[in-house]
Design an enzyme around this catalytic site. Structure first.
Site, PDB file in Angstrom:
ATOM      1  N   LYS A 196      60.052   6.251  30.177  1.00 31.55           N
ATOM      2  CA  LYS A 196      60.964   7.371  30.385  1.00 31.55           C
ATOM      3  C   LYS A 196      60.392   8.563  29.647  1.00 31.55           C
ATOM      4  O   LYS A 196      60.146   8.512  28.439  1.00 31.55           O
ATOM      5  CB  LYS A 196      62.341   7.002  29.841  1.00 31.55           C
ATOM      6  N   LYS A 248      60.622   6.860  35.012  1.00 26.98           N
ATOM      7  CA  LYS A 248      61.628   7.910  35.180  1.00 26.98           C
ATOM      8  C   LYS A 248      61.151   9.182  34.535  1.00 26.98           C
ATOM      9  O   LYS A 248      60.697   9.127  33.394  1.00 26.98           O
ATOM     10  CB  LYS A 248      62.909   7.424  34.504  1.00 26.98           C
TER      11      LYS A 248
HETATM   12  C1  PBG Z   1      70.183   8.728  28.723  1.00 26.77           C
HETATM   13  C2  PBG Z   1      69.885   9.035  30.138  1.00 26.77           C
HETATM   14  C3  PBG Z   1      69.472  10.258  30.677  1.00 26.77           C
HETATM   15  C4  PBG Z   1      69.338  10.068  32.045  1.00 26.77           C
HETATM   16  C5  PBG Z   1      69.663   8.753  32.310  1.00 26.77           C
HETATM   17  N1  PBG Z   1      69.972   8.124  31.112  1.00 26.77           N
HETATM   18  C6  PBG Z   1      69.335  11.577  30.052  1.00 26.77           C
HETATM   19  C7  PBG Z   1      68.359  11.855  28.998  1.00 26.77           C
HETATM   20  O1  PBG Z   1      67.534  11.028  28.625  1.00 26.77           O
HETATM   21  O2  PBG Z   1      68.430  12.964  28.488  1.00 26.77           O
HETATM   22  C8  PBG Z   1      68.913  11.114  33.015  1.00 26.77           C
HETATM   23  C9  PBG Z   1      69.251  10.832  34.448  1.00 26.77           C
HETATM   24  C10 PBG Z   1      69.110  12.003  35.328  1.00 26.77           C
HETATM   25  O3  PBG Z   1      68.618  13.080  34.934  1.00 26.77           O
HETATM   26  O4  PBG Z   1      69.498  11.872  36.491  1.00 26.77           O
HETATM   27  N2  PBG Z   1      71.355   7.948  28.633  1.00 26.77           N
END
Ligand code: PBG
Length: 325
Positions: A196, A248
């Site tokens: 991520k 992601k």
């Molecule tokens: C954190 C989380 C995020 C997203 C999913 N889980 C946000 C982040 O890391 O700031 C982002 C998902 C999206 O942008 O659609 N719980």
């Protein structure tokens, strides 16, 4: 021109193109991320994600049933609490909005879909970070792991079938796996957010969950420059017991999806995030892009890169289009 070399011969008619298409997107491969807001009496629109809402517990149930009827493969649930605190205790509380809504959905859907739950503290902390803070305002990795273990048990007890740890703490998959096993939740799976990235594409999501974050997540999410590091994260998560691994965002990281697909021996998921959704919706609203064609092209490209599963806010609608095809 050598007369027999005519690739266009394979493109001449729709029937031919259908026969030889290399990549397919099926409804069963799509997972719908959904938001449920504590205390809401009406669905609340998310301005930067037109068409996506923060659901009430009631509209959540209905929209989830609709998604399953459209053929989507799973649901990923996020909770938006009314109150937040330093340790994100609302995420562990069985009466917290996310755990209550998981119970609702499991009761409604049983095993008809794969019910997944976001396992992270950012929606529940008053500082907006994905973990608890140390004395210097940094995120304390190991103290956070202890909270994640409790959160995992609360979500499994509430009926989540797969947990999606998205906080990028070192060791999170192992700690969650151990906690689940020790409590007898051996069938509860882990969808690891392995790679991520610290991405600008999460912008609209922060509105969706009313994030309190003022800084950034660069000390725990990955540098967009790094693909080798993503593979290291994947291999650690697999060692720790991940059932699926995820990359992601998706569209700006297709090379990472491909690289992960080539090393992982589990299904690979990709998350088409809020900013990817917002970008296409904004351009389509201006008449600058053909919405349906663009959405399907992005999904196809993510599958072509090697993703087996795609989390996308278009899951229900795309499933409808794909069933016709
Ligand atoms: C954190 C989380 C995020 C997203 C999913 N889980 C946000 C982040 O890391 O700031 C982002 C998902 C999206 O942008 O659609 N719980």
């Amino acid at each position: 021109m050598f007369p027999s070399h005519r690739p266009r011969r394979l493109r001449r008619t729709p029937a031919l193109r259908r026969l030889v298409a290399e990549t397919e997107v099926r409804p069963r491969q799509l997972v719908l991320p959904m938001f449920v807001k504590e205390g809401a009496t009406e669905p609340v629109p998310i301005a930067s994600m037109p068409g996506v809402v923060q659901h009430t517990r009631d509209t959540l149930r209905k929209a989830a049933v609709e998604a399953v009827q459209a053929g989507v493969g799973g649901i990923m649930l996020f909770g938006v609490p009314l109150k937040r605190d330093a340790t994100g205790s609302g995420g562990i509380d069985p009466e917290g909005v996310l755990n209550l809504a998981l119970r609702d959905l499991r009761a409604e859907l049983g095993d008809d879909t794969v019910l997944m739950s976001d396992l992270c503290l950012d929606e529940f902390t008053d500082h907006g970070h994905c973990g608890v803070l140390d004395g210097n305002g940094g995120v304390d990795n190991d103290a956070t792991l202890a909270v994640y273990a409790d959160m995992a048990l609360a979500q499994a007890d509430a009926g989540a079938q797969y947990l999606g740890p998205s906080g990028m703490m070192d060791g999170q998959v192992g700690v969650i796996r151990e906690a689940l096993d020790a409590a007898g939740h051996i069938d509860t799976g882990i969808l690891a957010y392995s790679a991520k990235f610290a991405s600008a594409f999460f912008g609209p999501f922060r509105e969706a969950v009313e994030s309190q974050l003022t800084g950034d997540r660069m000390s725990y999410q990955q540098d967009p420059a790094n693909v080798r590091e993503a593979l290291r994260e994947v291999s650690l998560d697999l060692t720790e017991g991940a059932d699926l691994v995820m990359v992601k965002p998706a569209l700006a990281y297709l090379d990472v999806i491909r690289a992960v697909r080539e090393v992982a021996d589990v299904p690979v998921a990709a998350y088409q995030v809020s900013g990817e959704y917002a970008m296409v919706e904004a351009a389509a609203a201006n008449g600058w892009l053909d919405r349906r064609r663009t959405v399907l092209e992005t999904l196809t490209s993510i599958r072509r890169a090697g993703a087996d599963v795609i989390l996308t806010y278009w899951a229900t609608e795309a499933a409808g289009w794909l069933r016709e095809s």
